[in-house]
Design a protein around this motif. Structure first.
Motif, PDB file in Angstrom:
ATOM      1  N   GLU A  24       0.828  -1.204   0.000  1.00 15.76           N
ATOM      2  CA  GLU A  24       0.000   0.000   0.000  1.00 15.76           C
ATOM      3  C   GLU A  24       0.865   1.258   0.000  1.00 15.76           C
ATOM      4  OE1 GLU A  24      -3.527   2.214   2.565  1.00 15.76           O
ATOM      5  OE2 GLU A  24      -2.783   0.264   3.239  1.00 15.76           O
ATOM      6  N   ASN A  27       2.050   1.871  -3.474  1.00 17.82           N
ATOM      7  CA  ASN A  27       0.978   2.408  -4.313  1.00 17.82           C
ATOM      8  C   ASN A  27       0.684   3.866  -3.986  1.00 17.82           C
ATOM      9  OD1 ASN A  27       0.606   0.040  -5.760  1.00 17.82           O
ATOM     10  ND2 ASN A  27      -0.845  -0.769  -4.288  1.00 17.82           N
ATOM     11  N   GLN A  31       0.998   7.017  -6.459  1.00 16.36           N
ATOM     12  CA  GLN A  31      -0.111   7.946  -6.693  1.00 16.36           C
ATOM     13  C   GLN A  31       0.309   9.382  -6.421  1.00 16.36           C
ATOM     14  OE1 GLN A  31      -3.425   6.714  -4.315  1.00 16.36           O
ATOM     15  NE2 GLN A  31      -3.701   4.785  -5.421  1.00 16.36           N
TER      16      GLN A  31
END
Length: 66
Positions: A24, A27, A31
């Motif tokens: 996570e 990611n 982003q």
């Protein structure tokens, strides 16, 4: 994630949760780099959760050796 919740987990569960959080974190970092990150506070929260899990896993490992 609260420390009490993490302490209740087994070592295998801690490792699984750590892998999930690292994925996570990657990611979220991706982003942020592409400008798609909406909740910037989540980056810090994930980082602290990772540190919390590592700390408690280390404490459990030290306790099992002693």
């Amino acid at each position: 994630m609260k420390a009490a919740d993490v302490r209740a987990m087994s070592v295998d569960q801690l490792n699984d949760e750590l892998a999930k959080l690292k994925k996570e974190q990657f990611n979220l970092r991706f982003q942020g780099a592409t400008g798609q990150l909406e909740k910037t506070s989540r980056v810090q929260q994930v980082r602290r959760d990772i540190a919390r899990i590592k700390t408690i896993a280390r404490q459990k490992a030290a306790a099992s050796k002693a």
